[in-house]
Design an enzyme around this catalytic site. Sequence first.
Site, mmCIF file in Angstrom:
data_model
loop_
_atom_site.group_PDB
_atom_site.id
_atom_site.type_symbol
_atom_site.label_atom_id
_atom_site.label_comp_id
_atom_site.label_asym_id
_atom_site.label_seq_id
_atom_site.Cartn_x
_atom_site.Cartn_y
_atom_site.Cartn_z
ATOM 1 N N LYS A 1 7.810 -0.858 6.592
ATOM 2 C CA LYS A 1 7.727 0.395 5.854
ATOM 3 C C LYS A 1 8.975 0.504 4.994
ATOM 4 O O LYS A 1 10.075 0.150 5.424
ATOM 5 C CB LYS A 1 7.575 1.594 6.787
ATOM 6 C CG LYS A 1 8.646 1.754 7.842
ATOM 7 C CD LYS A 1 8.328 2.961 8.721
ATOM 8 C CE LYS A 1 9.140 2.912 10.009
ATOM 9 N NZ LYS A 1 8.582 3.704 11.081
ATOM 10 N N ARG B 1 -1.412 8.654 17.001
ATOM 11 C CA ARG B 1 -0.770 7.349 17.140
ATOM 12 C C ARG B 1 -0.366 7.066 18.579
ATOM 13 O O ARG B 1 -0.277 5.934 19.002
ATOM 14 C CB ARG B 1 0.477 7.345 16.247
ATOM 15 C CG ARG B 1 0.915 5.993 15.849
ATOM 16 C CD ARG B 1 2.247 6.091 15.176
ATOM 17 N NE ARG B 1 3.298 6.176 16.181
ATOM 18 C CZ ARG B 1 4.576 6.197 15.897
ATOM 19 N NH1 ARG B 1 4.965 6.170 14.644
ATOM 20 N NH2 ARG B 1 5.464 6.261 16.858
ATOM 21 N N ARG C 1 -0.868 9.427 11.225
ATOM 22 C CA ARG C 1 -1.568 8.189 11.525
ATOM 23 C C ARG C 1 -2.554 8.468 12.645
ATOM 24 O O ARG C 1 -2.180 9.039 13.679
ATOM 25 C CB ARG C 1 -0.533 7.164 11.979
ATOM 26 C CG ARG C 1 -1.071 5.819 12.366
ATOM 27 C CD ARG C 1 -1.075 4.870 11.176
ATOM 28 N NE ARG C 1 -1.576 3.554 11.588
ATOM 29 C CZ ARG C 1 -0.809 2.595 12.065
ATOM 30 N NH1 ARG C 1 0.478 2.797 12.209
ATOM 31 N NH2 ARG C 1 -1.335 1.424 12.396
ATOM 32 N N GLU D 1 -4.889 7.094 7.837
ATOM 33 C CA GLU D 1 -4.032 8.274 7.712
ATOM 34 C C GLU D 1 -4.921 9.500 7.555
ATOM 35 O O GLU D 1 -5.808 9.519 6.704
ATOM 36 C CB GLU D 1 -3.133 8.124 6.476
ATOM 37 C CG GLU D 1 -1.986 9.092 6.432
ATOM 38 C CD GLU D 1 -0.752 8.578 7.183
ATOM 39 O OE1 GLU D 1 -0.776 7.430 7.661
ATOM 40 O OE2 GLU D 1 0.220 9.350 7.298
ATOM 41 N N LYS E 1 2.421 4.506 1.528
ATOM 42 C CA LYS E 1 2.605 5.102 2.847
ATOM 43 C C LYS E 1 2.368 6.591 2.668
ATOM 44 O O LYS E 1 3.206 7.307 2.145
ATOM 45 C CB LYS E 1 4.027 4.826 3.364
ATOM 46 C CG LYS E 1 4.296 5.389 4.731
ATOM 47 C CD LYS E 1 5.598 4.838 5.280
ATOM 48 C CE LYS E 1 6.006 5.423 6.619
ATOM 49 N NZ LYS E 1 5.018 6.108 7.410
ATOM 50 N N GLU F 1 0.862 -1.185 0.000
ATOM 51 C CA GLU F 1 0.000 0.000 0.000
ATOM 52 C C GLU F 1 0.894 1.229 0.000
ATOM 53 O O GLU F 1 2.058 1.148 0.353
ATOM 54 C CB GLU F 1 -0.877 0.030 1.268
ATOM 55 C CG GLU F 1 -1.896 -1.080 1.386
ATOM 56 C CD GLU F 1 -2.575 -1.072 2.759
ATOM 57 O OE1 GLU F 1 -3.144 -0.043 3.136
ATOM 58 O OE2 GLU F 1 -2.503 -2.104 3.444
#
Lengths: 534, 333
Positions: free
Chosen positions: A401, A252, A237, A277, A232, A230
């Site tokens: 990530k 977060r 977040r 996000e 980023k 996906e």
Amino acid sequence: MSFAAFADLLDDLYFTNSTLAKEAILSDYLRRTPDPDRGWALAAIGGTLSFDLFKRNLVKTLMEERMDPYLFQLSRHYVGELSETVALAWPQSSEPVRLNRLPDLHEVIDEFTRRDKPGIRAYLVTLLDNMSPPQRWALLKLGTRGLRIGMSARTVKKTLANMAGVDVGVLEKLWHGITPPYTSLFAWIDGNAEMPDISNVLTYSPVMLSHPIDEAADLDRLSPETHHAEWKWDGIRVQVAGMNGEARIYSRTGDDISHSFPDLAATVNWDAVIDGELLVRPDGQIGSFNDLQQRLGKKKPSGALMKRLPAHLIAYDIISENGVSFRDQTLDARRKTLEAFIAERHPDHYTISEILEWTTVDDLRGLRQEAADSEGLKEGLMVKRRDTPYVSGRPKHAWYKWKRDPFLLDAVLMYAQRGTGKRSSYYSDYTFGLWANVEGEAKLLPIGKAYFGFTDEELKQLDSWIRNHKVARYGPVQEVDKELVFEVAFDSAHESPRHKSGYALRFPRISRIRWDKPAHEADRLEIMDTLIGK
Amino acid sequence: MEIREGGFYCVPAECYVDPMVPVTRAVVTHGHADHASRGHGRVWATPETIDIMRTRNYVADETQTTGLPYGQRHDLGGGVTLWFASAGHILGSAQAVFEYQGQRIVAAGDFKRHPDPTCAPFEVVPCDVFITEATFALPVFQHPPLEDEVEKLMRSMRTLPDRTHIVGVYALGKCQRVMKTLRLAGYEHPFYIHGALKRLTELYESYGQDFGVWQLVSEIDRNDKDRFRGKIVLCPPAQINDRWSRRFADPLPTVASGWMQIRARARQKRAELGLVVSDHADWNDLLRTCRETGAGMVWITHGRVEALEYALKKEGINAKGLHLIGIEEAAGE
């Protein structure tokens, strides 16, 4: 139990190095201290107090009234921190009110919350007059919620879990559903009550985090059958939670930021917890982080601002819906639920994170390059294992990530400032600049500031280099000879009218110290245009 | 008086005060390494300081030394009279008093006003120019009574009786002051000390100081780790977290220094217990001393120069920061 015991506890924790010893000190205090003092102490250490007892500004004002401002300023820069400076240098009142004993911790808290502004001021003065420097430090840190004693929230929860004889995961789930002074929690730990019931409380759920991908070791693990890719996105977040008509948006780290995004909160008319996000959508298009930044930290955004930059959620995951937790399900299963959930939401406010097409690792590399070319919208890729449950924390080999490469430039050190805390005797904050033509002359213009990216050993070398290359001093800022070049890495740059150079860097850090490079060979300001693709 | 590369220079007497480079004629205020150094032709100092310099090999056989007890006047030549007044810093520490054509300049060296059972107390000498240090010249430095800090150590030993308290102390002055104060507070066990502290402790003893029983750590069997549990070990500060400390059972690194007032400093040194014990005057004592000398001019050599200069000027005392290079804050503390 007297406030003195609380101050002793903080001192003991502060000076103890080992985590195990810290746990022992904390649990010992919690066992021998009655309610509600222990609960308030726990809140102070765990960072869960929801209100200031007094404002930092009040402390500053009191000092300015009592002490020569220049000496106060020098002291503060030397110590590196306000509370400790005040704790050490507090000038006694000329006719102090003497207390026979220090109040208990909960009495201090009650007293402050009960009083009006002048009352708070008088009480603070009385306490400071009657306390030793470490006690003053404890009070100031407690009162302004600035306590840093090297004890993570995780360690606090582990301590409580050990006291209760349960797994730390149990505490993780409970923690955000209970509030100070935690009497129900301690009743349970002491064995006098059932575990606190939090099923009807709207709370933050601990989130799942990723590891940076190790290109050498991890790429071989990936295949489209086992892993999703996906984007980023470069927003923040968040977790959007709804229950019984209430809505919360958590960062977060569990901070409630609903007030900054009332437009998004108003769309929550469902019972679920969504992980995603947060971005803004100017003119119907996903905006950059710079756009989003205009809304971050705004306590009450204006209607006009919300209209120009409406909040938008790109949904990554679903943690629960209608009281059913999906944490134990696989990512694939949760994804199906999420698709169904988002399909019923308005696309202005919610979209689902796209699953990217790929077959080979080279495809992933191509996608990552695409992210790098997105002018900062996308920070890179997320690669997630499809069969993993939603585990709080950072489980290994579950989510990766894969950020785009940082931008690099060679800049010249211009100013240095002492750090705070552990670094308060070191010049550890660096301002650096690039060469520019100013009225026909080559001059350095500051482009940014960085205070990490170097090792402790390098910090020592830099500190001594700076001490030997001092030019002039402006308050705490030390100007140095323009001779040392840093290779600076940063994630993105944007134009900024506030900076003399016209640019601001995001997440700048020192990637290398170029002891070898002459300053005149450092980069010129024009390079910024190329770097940010203008 | 002028400032030259080697330090303060008294022009008519042709001599330096606390020079950091070898010179022909040197007046030395005390034995710490940032004031006393080797290689001088002639040295004037108190007899104690000369002994300390000899112990540290700062004076060679060919060095001519003149030991002047406190108060004894001496013709330094060029019309300059020199005498020493006690500075209360360490054994033998002195303020150098220069008298010339009816003017009196006092170079205080390092000094403190807090009581110290191991050296003579500070003496206020009225003067025209007072030359002071400013190591702890900020309002945040208000040194607590030494007894409180020693009690902190004793309390820690009661709470954690299984741990070896390793106290980092500077070999000259701090070590002996801490030992003496612990004895006065009732600590009865032998002190276990690092070899680097031995000779200066013996020197103090030769001047009549009594520290009770002490023993070198190196003389004790390596396997006898438990011997040190609940006891005090003294060593130079650098050793508390170094390999040397591994020979002890469950060591608890403790640092005794004026800097321990600042939390971050204590953490930097990785001290788990910080004792605020200083050989220097704190903020209030610096101001008080400058006032009491009645000096119309105060020169400030090193430390937090700006703050002291500013505060004195505010009181109407003419003060000037000299920013002497080469004197490092860390050495004496």
